[in-house]
Design a protein around this motif. Structure first.
Motif, PDB file in Angstrom:
ATOM      1  N   ASN A 188      25.766  33.760  60.466  1.00 39.86           N
ATOM      2  CA  ASN A 188      26.724  35.021  60.358  1.00 39.86           C
ATOM      3  C   ASN A 188      27.181  35.262  58.949  1.00 39.86           C
ATOM      4  O   ASN A 188      27.582  34.441  58.277  1.00 39.86           O
ATOM      5  CB  ASN A 188      27.910  34.491  61.360  1.00 39.86           C
ATOM      6  CG  ASN A 188      28.912  35.555  61.720  1.00 39.86           C
ATOM      7  OD1 ASN A 188      28.571  36.579  61.613  1.00 39.86           O
ATOM      8  ND2 ASN A 188      30.105  35.085  61.714  1.00 39.86           N
ATOM      9  N   VAL A 189      26.823  36.400  58.870  1.00 36.96           N
ATOM     10  CA  VAL A 189      26.980  37.017  57.185  1.00 36.96           C
ATOM     11  C   VAL A 189      27.861  38.213  57.036  1.00 36.96           C
ATOM     12  O   VAL A 189      27.931  38.959  57.984  1.00 36.96           O
ATOM     13  CB  VAL A 189      25.783  37.159  56.523  1.00 36.96           C
ATOM     14  CG1 VAL A 189      25.777  37.480  55.274  1.00 36.96           C
ATOM     15  CG2 VAL A 189      24.826  36.018  56.586  1.00 36.96           C
ATOM     16  N   PHE A 190      28.841  38.270  56.275  1.00 36.70           N
ATOM     17  CA  PHE A 190      29.666  39.345  55.866  1.00 36.70           C
ATOM     18  C   PHE A 190      29.402  39.796  54.311  1.00 36.70           C
ATOM     19  O   PHE A 190      29.459  38.869  53.505  1.00 36.70           O
ATOM     20  CB  PHE A 190      31.140  39.111  55.864  1.00 36.70           C
ATOM     21  CG  PHE A 190      31.479  39.064  57.603  1.00 36.70           C
ATOM     22  CD1 PHE A 190      31.715  40.025  58.384  1.00 36.70           C
ATOM     23  CD2 PHE A 190      31.526  37.646  57.834  1.00 36.70           C
ATOM     24  CE1 PHE A 190      32.236  39.851  59.744  1.00 36.70           C
ATOM     25  CE2 PHE A 190      32.184  37.551  59.373  1.00 36.70           C
ATOM     26  CZ  PHE A 190      32.207  38.614  60.218  1.00 36.70           C
ATOM     27  N   SER A 191      29.052  41.155  54.191  1.00 38.85           N
ATOM     28  CA  SER A 191      28.758  41.354  52.971  1.00 38.85           C
ATOM     29  C   SER A 191      29.117  42.772  52.406  1.00 38.85           C
ATOM     30  O   SER A 191      29.295  43.769  53.269  1.00 38.85           O
ATOM     31  CB  SER A 191      27.122  41.307  52.770  1.00 38.85           C
ATOM     32  OG  SER A 191      26.509  42.369  53.300  1.00 38.85           O
ATOM     33  N   ARG A 192      29.274  42.723  50.996  1.00 38.88           N
ATOM     34  CA  ARG A 192      29.760  44.192  50.468  1.00 38.88           C
ATOM     35  C   ARG A 192      28.740  44.483  49.152  1.00 38.88           C
ATOM     36  O   ARG A 192      28.633  43.612  48.374  1.00 38.88           O
ATOM     37  CB  ARG A 192      31.172  44.008  49.994  1.00 38.88           C
ATOM     38  CG  ARG A 192      31.707  45.191  49.497  1.00 38.88           C
ATOM     39  CD  ARG A 192      33.079  45.628  48.975  1.00 38.88           C
ATOM     40  NE  ARG A 192      33.340  46.638  48.356  1.00 38.88           N
ATOM     41  CZ  ARG A 192      34.677  47.095  48.224  1.00 38.88           C
ATOM     42  NH1 ARG A 192      35.764  46.238  48.359  1.00 38.88           N
ATOM     43  NH2 ARG A 192      34.996  48.195  47.535  1.00 38.88           N
ATOM     44  N   THR A 193      28.383  45.705  49.312  1.00 34.69           N
ATOM     45  CA  THR A 193      27.674  46.017  48.086  1.00 34.69           C
ATOM     46  C   THR A 193      28.140  47.478  47.739  1.00 34.69           C
ATOM     47  O   THR A 193      28.254  48.525  48.447  1.00 34.69           O
ATOM     48  CB  THR A 193      26.260  46.464  48.419  1.00 34.69           C
ATOM     49  OG1 THR A 193      25.696  45.034  49.040  1.00 34.69           O
ATOM     50  CG2 THR A 193      25.352  46.766  47.285  1.00 34.69           C
ATOM     51  N   GLY A 194      28.326  47.659  46.386  1.00 30.72           N
ATOM     52  CA  GLY A 194      28.771  49.154  45.964  1.00 30.72           C
ATOM     53  C   GLY A 194      30.217  49.083  45.973  1.00 30.72           C
ATOM     54  O   GLY A 194      30.906  48.320  46.325  1.00 30.72           O
ATOM     55  N   GLY A 195      30.611  50.365  45.677  1.00 33.72           N
ATOM     56  CA  GLY A 195      32.081  50.724  45.714  1.00 33.72           C
ATOM     57  C   GLY A 195      32.829  50.220  44.226  1.00 33.72           C
ATOM     58  O   GLY A 195      32.077  49.937  43.621  1.00 33.72           O
ATOM     59  N   GLU A 196      33.925  50.676  44.148  1.00 34.03           N
ATOM     60  CA  GLU A 196      34.636  50.213  42.703  1.00 34.03           C
ATOM     61  C   GLU A 196      35.040  48.915  42.994  1.00 34.03           C
ATOM     62  O   GLU A 196      36.321  48.712  43.594  1.00 34.03           O
ATOM     63  CB  GLU A 196      35.832  51.466  42.869  1.00 34.03           C
ATOM     64  CG  GLU A 196      35.368  52.829  42.442  1.00 34.03           C
ATOM     65  CD  GLU A 196      34.642  53.112  41.574  1.00 34.03           C
ATOM     66  OE1 GLU A 196      34.749  52.302  40.612  1.00 34.03           O
ATOM     67  OE2 GLU A 196      33.622  53.913  41.491  1.00 34.03           O
ATOM     68  N   GLN A 197      34.411  47.899  42.340  1.00 34.05           N
ATOM     69  CA  GLN A 197      34.731  46.653  42.500  1.00 34.05           C
ATOM     70  C   GLN A 197      35.062  46.057  41.001  1.00 34.05           C
ATOM     71  O   GLN A 197      34.926  44.936  40.676  1.00 34.05           O
ATOM     72  CB  GLN A 197      33.602  45.775  43.210  1.00 34.05           C
ATOM     73  CG  GLN A 197      33.779  46.364  44.576  1.00 34.05           C
ATOM     74  CD  GLN A 197      32.680  45.404  45.196  1.00 34.05           C
ATOM     75  OE1 GLN A 197      33.096  44.040  45.465  1.00 34.05           O
ATOM     76  NE2 GLN A 197      31.764  45.872  45.732  1.00 34.05           N
ATOM     77  N   GLY A 198      34.824  46.939  39.736  1.00 40.90           N
ATOM     78  CA  GLY A 198      34.858  46.605  38.422  1.00 40.90           C
ATOM     79  C   GLY A 198      33.442  45.962  38.223  1.00 40.90           C
ATOM     80  O   GLY A 198      32.293  46.334  38.512  1.00 40.90           O
ATOM     81  N   MET A 199      33.410  44.857  37.596  1.00 41.77           N
ATOM     82  CA  MET A 199      32.109  44.007  37.193  1.00 41.77           C
ATOM     83  C   MET A 199      31.596  43.308  38.498  1.00 41.77           C
ATOM     84  O   MET A 199      30.457  43.358  38.804  1.00 41.77           O
ATOM     85  CB  MET A 199      32.514  42.966  36.334  1.00 41.77           C
ATOM     86  CG  MET A 199      32.833  43.685  34.843  1.00 41.77           C
ATOM     87  SD  MET A 199      32.800  42.179  33.545  1.00 41.77           S
ATOM     88  CE  MET A 199      34.124  41.388  33.990  1.00 41.77           C
ATOM     89  N   LEU A 200      32.569  43.143  39.599  1.00 38.19           N
ATOM     90  CA  LEU A 200      31.935  42.424  40.806  1.00 38.19           C
ATOM     91  C   LEU A 200      31.081  43.552  41.546  1.00 38.19           C
ATOM     92  O   LEU A 200      31.717  44.532  42.083  1.00 38.19           O
ATOM     93  CB  LEU A 200      32.923  41.910  41.529  1.00 38.19           C
ATOM     94  CG  LEU A 200      32.867  41.455  42.892  1.00 38.19           C
ATOM     95  CD1 LEU A 200      31.761  39.906  42.364  1.00 38.19           C
ATOM     96  CD2 LEU A 200      33.868  40.611  43.560  1.00 38.19           C
TER      97      LEU A 200
END
Length: 683
Positions: free
Chosen positions: A327-339
């Motif tokens: 079971n995986v939750f992921s986030r890619t892109g968006g305004e996250q600064g260096m993350l």
């Protein structure tokens, strides 16, 4: 151990070649290492696997089944940014189901990826498929061995859209004959010749596999299925004729061993994806794998004009299953600064193995003796993990952490129960000085995957070797530090080198159990160091359409032997691994040819009462392929040019390697060259 002069020679050659390339040559048409289909047209690829194998300086790494966890042992190829939900057959199987006509492009991702789908891989190839498209291809091949026998094989792939499902199906079958001859000389403690044997061992491998995958989009949901079923059989007929001396015709004994090994497997992989919010995604993966393995073996000795004696019959059954839910939750892109990327998840797995071994022995003086053994091993494992990807200007940082808890239970002839906990951090830093040059450093801790077969007893009748089961096995752990450099030049030029050092704990080696039996067990600590390098060198300025590729891998280790209490190399490490490949594409005539050389290799194996050293000599391989009418591709391969020769020195001690040498066996194995002709077509 390292052959220092050998290693320095090959590495120096690679560096000299790479650093003397004129870097002002015309740049590649692809940017940011995105290879369009036009780049691969010159190779006339049949499948996505053919395309990946032609990526400059890229070496496909299969899923590592020796590492625990679905993601931890990930290979270095993704499909549409994801790893396929399959373990059986690996990424090669999946890529071979994708027609080249269905590939939009392939992109190379360097540095930390931030995704567990390619955990630990510094360079990853992402195969991006076309959203629509149907294709079919077939392949038929015949291989002729040294004794004149033909081995047929075939492969059929159908890709299409079926009621909105993007689907692909593959059928492949093979019946491969592989004869092998050997001369075996056995010497006593003072090197007096005890016997001389001539061995013939024809073998046949029969495989039938059917696999497929299907994927469909439902609004913001995506559902995919991977499945594979198959049967494999390996049959050998081993005969050894004994003489008192070489060059003599009088046979003093005939040893015969007939072995039939059959393997059945089935796998079902499911994946569900959903977009939760902008840049956030939820994925659930499930893999279910079942394997059944059966072995029947019968051996005997028969002196001339006498009855059969020393007859032994073996029956081995193994049933293995594994079920994984991730079971995986992921986030890619968006305004996250260096993350830039985040990933959090849980994985649970259940593994089960049941094993039966029956040995029946009988000779002229004793009645029939039967030895039956049974073992069952079960494991329930859970893991929580998080992966973060940070980027700042030319720096890319990948951080990961995982915690695993498992319960392992062994019953049967030997029983035991263990609770295990592992902490697995990882850190990788990449510096991209420009778009063609990268420096990397990484530190990663991983846990090895136990082979549940080692919990059960096993036997090898040909080599007269019996291994007991060990219920106290635990996984091997490894902390690996790597320093790497990667350079791209021209359109097909690439050079890479990596140095690594490993600290291993609970290494698996053969030991003496408290009961006095010999078995595989956890034998302490070890340190491993190695160098890997590759060079892909375009030769267009000197030979039109030509390129040459070098690969060189060297490995060494330090380990205190639990039997002799002396320092030695870890068992089954193969070094060096050196290949040289030359290829020329004569595109105007649709003809391609090449020649490759595999340098010698050495491998050592250590058992409680036995030491073996294998030396495989260098061998050549030549091929030529061309496109004829209706896009029919014909290819001819000649392998093992100069013969496939292996020298095996086997030292036997009693009762263990700590004691005196009893026998030395020197085996010279030989295989003749083979010729393979294949026909393939996409339509």
């Amino acid at each position: 151990m390292f052959n220092v002069n050998h290693a320095l020679f090959w590495l120096s050659l690679s560096v000299i070649c790479a650093t003397n390339i004129p870097f002002n040559v015309k740049a590649a048409e692809h940017k940011d290492e995105v290879y369009s289909t036009t780049f691969f047209d010159q190779y006339s690829p049949l499948t996505a696997l053919d395309m990946v194998n032609q990526l400059p300086g890229f070496t496909l790494i299969e899923t590592d089944d020796d590492i625990r966890g679905f993601a931890t042992g990930a290979g270095n190829v993704l499909i549409d940014g994801r790893r396929p939900t399959t373990k059986s057959g690996g990424i090669n199987e999946t890529l071979s189901r994708i027609s080249a006509a269905q590939v939009a492009y392939i992109e190379i991702l360097r540095g930390a990826s931030g995704s567990s789908d390619a955990a630990g891989q510094a360079v990853v190839a992402n195969v991006v498929k076309l959203k629509q498209g149907a294709a079919k291809h077939w392949k038929l091949a015949f291989e002729k061995t040294g004794n004149g026998e033909l081995s047929p094989s075939t492969e059929w792939v159908l890709s299409n859209h079926i009621k909105g499902w993007d689907s692909a199906f593959k059928f492949n079958a093979i019946s491969q004959k592989s004869p092998r001859d050997a001369n075996i000389s056995t010497y006593g403690p003072t090197m007096e010749l005890l016997s001389y044997q001539q061995e013939t061992r024809p073998s046949t491998l029969n495989d039938i596999f059917i696999s497929g995958d299907s994927k469909k989009q439902f609004n913001q949901h995506t559902f995919s299925i991977n499945a594979r079923v198959g049967w494999s059989q390996f049959v050998t007929d081993n005969e050894r004729l004994s003489y008192t001396q070489p060059q003599q015709n009088q046979i003093i004994n005939r040893y015969q061993n007939d072995r039939d090994s059959q393997f059945y497997t089935g796998e079902l992989g499911l994946e569900w994806q959903k977009v939760l919010a902008p840049h956030w995604q939820w994925r659930i993966l499930n893999i279910n794998n079942v394997q059944n393995w059966f072995v029947n073996s019968f051996s005997f000795d028969k002196p001339p004009n006498e009855d059969i004696k020393n007859a032994t019959r073996l029956r081995f059954d193994e049933h293995k299953s594994e079920h994984v839910l991730r079971n995986v939750f992921s986030r890619t892109g968006g305004e996250q600064g260096m993350l830039k990327q985040q990933e959090y998840g849980l994985e649970v797995a259940f593994s089960n193995l049941e094993s039966w071994l029956a040995l029946e022995r009988q000779d002229l003086l004793t009645p029939q003796l039967t030895n039956k053994r049974y073992s069952q091993a079960k494991e329930i494992r859970g893991e929580a993990f998080a992966n973060l990807n940070w980027q700042w200007q030319k720096l890319v940082l990948d951080t990961g952490i995982a915690a695993e808890y498992s319960q392992l239970n062994v019953t049967g002839d030997n029983s035991d129960e263990q609770s295990l906990f592992f902490f697995k951090p990882s850190l990788a830093l990449a510096y991209n000085s420009d778009k063609n040059r990268q420096y990397r450093i990484s530190l990663r801790r991983s846990v090895g995957q136990l082979d549940f077969s080692d919990f059960a007893a096993s036997a090898d009748l040909v080599n007269d070797r019996e291994i007991s089961g060990n219920p106290r096995l635990r996984p091997e752990t490894k902390t690996k530090a790597t320093l790497a450099f990667d350079q791209r030049f021209a359109e097909k030029g690439a050079f890479s080198i990596a140095l690594y050092y490993e600290w291993r704990q609970h290494v698996l080696e053969h030991i003496i159990l408290p009961s006095g039996d010999y078995a595989l067990g956890n034998a302490g600590k070890a340190e491993v160091k190695g160098i890997t390098s590759s060079l892909n060198l375009p030769l267009h300025q000197w030979v039109k359409g030509a390129q040459i590729a070098f690969q060189a891998n060297f490995i060494d280790s330090t380990f205190i032997d639990p039997v002799t209490n002396r320092n030695r190399q870890l068992t089954e490490l193969t070094t060096p691994d050196i290949t040289v490949d030359f290829r020329q594409d004569i595109n105007q005539h649709h003809i391609f040819w090449g020649i490759s050389y595999q340098d010698y290799q050495r491998r050592k194996e250590f058992y409680v009462n036995e030491y073996s050293h294998f030396h495989t000599y260098g061998r050549w391989h030549v091929y030529v392929e061309g496109i004829v009418f209706n896009d029919l591709k014909i290819r001819v391969d000649i392998s093992n040019i100069g013969d496939d020769e292996t020298k095996w020195q086997r030292k036997l001690y009693h009762p263990s390697r700590h004691d005196a040498l009893q026998q030395l066996q020197v085996t010279q194995r030989h295989r003749d060259p083979t010729v393979n002709i294949s026909f393939s077509q996409t339509f």
